[in-house]
Enzyme design. Structure first.
Site, PDB file in Angstrom:
ATOM      1  N   LYS A 110      46.009  75.267  44.756  1.00  0.00           N
ATOM      2  CA  LYS A 110      46.308  74.957  43.352  1.00  0.00           C
ATOM      3  C   LYS A 110      47.602  75.659  42.987  1.00  0.00           C
ATOM      4  O   LYS A 110      47.963  76.690  43.582  1.00  0.00           O
ATOM      5  CB  LYS A 110      45.180  75.460  42.445  1.00  0.00           C
ATOM      6  N   GLY A 224      40.246  61.868  26.901  1.00  0.00           N
ATOM      7  CA  GLY A 224      41.541  61.749  27.581  1.00  0.00           C
ATOM      8  C   GLY A 224      41.404  60.860  28.791  1.00  0.00           C
ATOM      9  O   GLY A 224      40.586  59.936  28.820  1.00  0.00           O
TER      10      GLY A 224
HETATM   11  P1  NAD Z   1      43.349  64.918  29.204  1.00  0.00           P
HETATM   12  O1  NAD Z   1      44.351  65.901  28.757  1.00  0.00           O
HETATM   13  O2  NAD Z   1      43.763  63.509  29.474  1.00  0.00           O
HETATM   14  O3  NAD Z   1      42.145  64.840  28.133  1.00  0.00           O
HETATM   15  C1  NAD Z   1      41.478  65.971  27.666  1.00  0.00           C
HETATM   16  C2  NAD Z   1      40.641  65.569  26.487  1.00  0.00           C
HETATM   17  O4  NAD Z   1      39.910  66.712  26.047  1.00  0.00           O
HETATM   18  C3  NAD Z   1      41.454  65.095  25.291  1.00  0.00           C
HETATM   19  O5  NAD Z   1      40.796  63.998  24.696  1.00  0.00           O
HETATM   20  C4  NAD Z   1      41.408  66.292  24.342  1.00  0.00           C
HETATM   21  O6  NAD Z   1      41.520  65.921  22.984  1.00  0.00           O
HETATM   22  C5  NAD Z   1      40.033  66.820  24.656  1.00  0.00           C
HETATM   23  N1  NAD Z   1      39.852  68.208  24.216  1.00  0.00           N
HETATM   24  C6  NAD Z   1      40.749  69.216  24.201  1.00  0.00           C
HETATM   25  N2  NAD Z   1      40.194  70.301  23.643  1.00  0.00           N
HETATM   26  C7  NAD Z   1      38.934  69.973  23.322  1.00  0.00           C
HETATM   27  C8  NAD Z   1      37.869  70.650  22.701  1.00  0.00           C
HETATM   28  N3  NAD Z   1      38.001  71.910  22.275  1.00  0.00           N
HETATM   29  N4  NAD Z   1      36.687  70.000  22.582  1.00  0.00           N
HETATM   30  C9  NAD Z   1      36.564  68.718  22.960  1.00  0.00           C
HETATM   31  N5  NAD Z   1      37.541  68.018  23.519  1.00  0.00           N
HETATM   32  C10 NAD Z   1      38.703  68.635  23.695  1.00  0.00           C
HETATM   33  O7  NAD Z   1      42.651  65.572  30.474  1.00  0.00           O
HETATM   34  P2  NAD Z   1      41.821  64.852  31.622  1.00  0.00           P
HETATM   35  O8  NAD Z   1      42.730  64.518  32.719  1.00  0.00           O
HETATM   36  O9  NAD Z   1      40.959  63.806  31.022  1.00  0.00           O
HETATM   37  O10 NAD Z   1      40.928  66.085  32.123  1.00  0.00           O
HETATM   38  C11 NAD Z   1      39.741  66.459  31.459  1.00  0.00           C
HETATM   39  C12 NAD Z   1      38.931  67.343  32.396  1.00  0.00           C
HETATM   40  O11 NAD Z   1      38.678  66.628  33.596  1.00  0.00           O
HETATM   41  C13 NAD Z   1      39.610  68.649  32.800  1.00  0.00           C
HETATM   42  O12 NAD Z   1      38.639  69.645  32.993  1.00  0.00           O
HETATM   43  C14 NAD Z   1      40.225  68.304  34.142  1.00  0.00           C
HETATM   44  O13 NAD Z   1      40.427  69.473  34.949  1.00  0.00           O
HETATM   45  C15 NAD Z   1      39.132  67.408  34.696  1.00  0.00           C
HETATM   46  N6  NAD Z   1      39.613  66.551  35.780  1.00  0.00           N
HETATM   47  C16 NAD Z   1      40.535  65.571  35.532  1.00  0.00           C
HETATM   48  C17 NAD Z   1      40.995  64.817  36.597  1.00  0.00           C
HETATM   49  C18 NAD Z   1      41.979  63.700  36.389  1.00  0.00           C
HETATM   50  O14 NAD Z   1      42.315  63.033  37.371  1.00  0.00           O
HETATM   51  N7  NAD Z   1      42.408  63.423  35.171  1.00  0.00           N
HETATM   52  C19 NAD Z   1      40.534  65.080  37.893  1.00  0.00           C
HETATM   53  C20 NAD Z   1      39.577  66.070  38.106  1.00  0.00           C
HETATM   54  C21 NAD Z   1      39.133  66.806  37.025  1.00  0.00           C
END
Ligand code: NAD
Length: 421
Positions: A110, A224
């Site tokens: 990472k 998101g």
């Molecule tokens: P993103 O930035 O696209 O979306 C995050 C979402 O969380 C947004 O809607 C935001 O408004 C919301 N958020 C932020 N603070 C918040 C709070 N206090 N309470 C509720 N919602 C809140 O991010 P993402 O890519 O969708 O990632 C979300 C999670 O999934 C993270 O933990 C990330 O590590 C994990 N993840 C994502 C991927 C990927 O490919 N996108 C892969 C593996 C893991």
């Protein structure tokens, strides 16, 4: 036996707590434990850029390479004010487990830059991205360590990074990074991969538990990339999505909300609530405790903790977010009979399609969207089965089973390579 660890406070301590338990379960030798308990390499640099106002600014930057027994290191780079060595180390370790759980030939790493991207202009963001690659160019590359996007890093940033790498290190290196834009070596299906993988896992769970998806109520925290896409897949497949939320709060309707309409509301108003979304306005804390069958945390880490675990009513939790459940909460959920499908399995669709992108970059092929979907389905199906079988065999939680499958595969490779005897 490893000494029992005190309450886990930091992300890496939380990882170590789970790891210690699984190393006992697998009866690993002292030498094997030593190789798994710490990253193989920690690279730390200070990277500098010239701000738009002409002043120089320096940011701490990390690339932490946890384990490469099974193949080149793999893992995203996050830009965040709180990205520190401990957090990046924990995320690198989880990546090593995750790539092993889904059986792709890669290790875990990472990266992070401790900065606030919201305070940087686009030009400054590009400068940080390029400076990161220059700082770590000797430690990354197609067959060495393959970064990807993470929190606050985007396909555009991946494009700047590849471009910089090709300037300073290797003239043509499409496989040195994933999550790139389609026009510059990206893969079809990468944008929906995390939700798609989680959706495939959930369908397997529904089948194995003999549930009826039309009767299942699902609450999704986070709207998101992962959460909104997942809500849409579920709605289209006939599940009832009863609640969604973003950082500003959420909406709840026991009869169901339409994620497509919510998406439009969010585009127009910047949040999920509005006239067209319908539903009752709720807080993120309330969402987690709603009466529903399946809870999908898809936003932040540590949201399910000792403070609320006992109030959770869902029967199943699918962790699309990384680290949404603390080890203390895990114990409470297990006692309540709630099945948790852990992050290292539930959100592994993202890294799996990253691996597809890396393969396409190395071979020069371009797979169709159907190719990607079919291959992802096969991998998620097999991974879920491996974890479920292990959980049944060892009478352990799905998290422990996923760790056992992942760690078991890493150790097996280390043994055949002669790293441990
Ligand atoms: P993103 O930035 O696209 O979306 C995050 C979402 O969380 C947004 O809607 C935001 O408004 C919301 N958020 C932020 N603070 C918040 C709070 N206090 N309470 C509720 N919602 C809140 O991010 P993402 O890519 O969708 O990632 C979300 C999670 O999934 C993270 O933990 C990330 O590590 C994990 N993840 C994502 C991927 C990927 O490919 N996108 C892969 C593996 C893991």
């Amino acid at each position: 036996m490893a000494p029992s660890l005190p309450t886990a406070h930091t992300p890496y301590q939380r990882f170590q707590k789970n790891l210690a338990e699984v190393m006992d379960y697998l009866e690993l030798s002292a030498a094997e434990r030593k190789l798994l308990d710490r990253p193989q390499l920690i690279h730390k640099k200070e990277i500098s850029i010239v701000r738009d106002n002409g002043k120089k600014q320096t940011f701490p930057a990390f690339r932490i390479q946890f384990n490469n027994a099974r193949g080149p290191y793999k893992g995203g780079i996050r830009f965040h004010p709180l990205a520190d060595e401990d957090e990046v180390k924990a995320l690198a370790a989880l990546m090593a487990i995750k790539t092993a759980v889904v059986g792709i030939p890669m290790g875990g790493a990472k990266g992070g830059v401790q900065c606030n991207p919201k305070e940087l202009s686009r030009k400054e963001l590009e400068a940080v991205s390029r400076a990161y690659v220059r700082a770590f160019a000797d430690h990354i590359g197609t067959d060495i360590d393959v970064p990807a996007p993470d929190v606050n890093t985007t396909p555009e940033i991946m494009a700047w990074m590849r471009d910089e790498f090709e300037k300073v290190k290797e003239p043509y290196a499409p496989g040195m990074i994933t999550g790139k834009p389609l026009a510059y070596g990206g893969s079809l299906g990468r944008d929906t991969a995390t939700a798609r993988g989680g959706f495939f896992i959930l369908n397997e769970l529904v089948k194995m538990e003999k549930l009826h998806k039309k009767k299942l109520k699902v609450a999704v925290q986070g709207f998101g990339n992962a959460g909104a896409t997942m809500a849409r897949f579920l709605h289209e497949a006939g599940f009832t999505v009863v609640a969604v939320s973003d950082s500003k709060g959420g909406i709840y309707n026991p009869k169901g909300v339409d994620p497509v309409r919510v998406g439009k509301t969010k585009e127009e108003t910047g949040s999920v609530f509005g006239k067209t979304s319908g539903g009752k306005v709720i807080t993120n804390e309330e969402l987690l405790e709603l009466p529903c069958d399946i809870l999908i945390p898809a936003a932040l880490d540590n949201v399910i903790n000792v403070g609320n675990a006992k109030n959770i009513k869902a029967k199943y939790i699918l962790e699309l977010a990384n680290g949404p459940t603390t080890p203390e909460a895990d114990a409470i959920l297990e006692k309540k009979g709630i099945v948790v499908i852990p992050d290292v399995l539930a959100n592994a669709g993202g890294v799996t399609v990253s691996y597809f992108e890396w393969s396409q970059g190395r071979s020069g092929e371009q797979w169709t969207a159907d190719d990607v979907d079919e291959r992802l389905h096969r991998i998620m199906h097999a991974s879920y089965k491996a974890v479920r079988d292990e959980a049944k065999k060892g009478k352990i939680s799905h998290r422990m089973a996923a760790f056992a499958v992942g760690v078991g595969r890493i150790v097996e490779t280390m043994r055949v390579r002669g790293w441990v005897r």
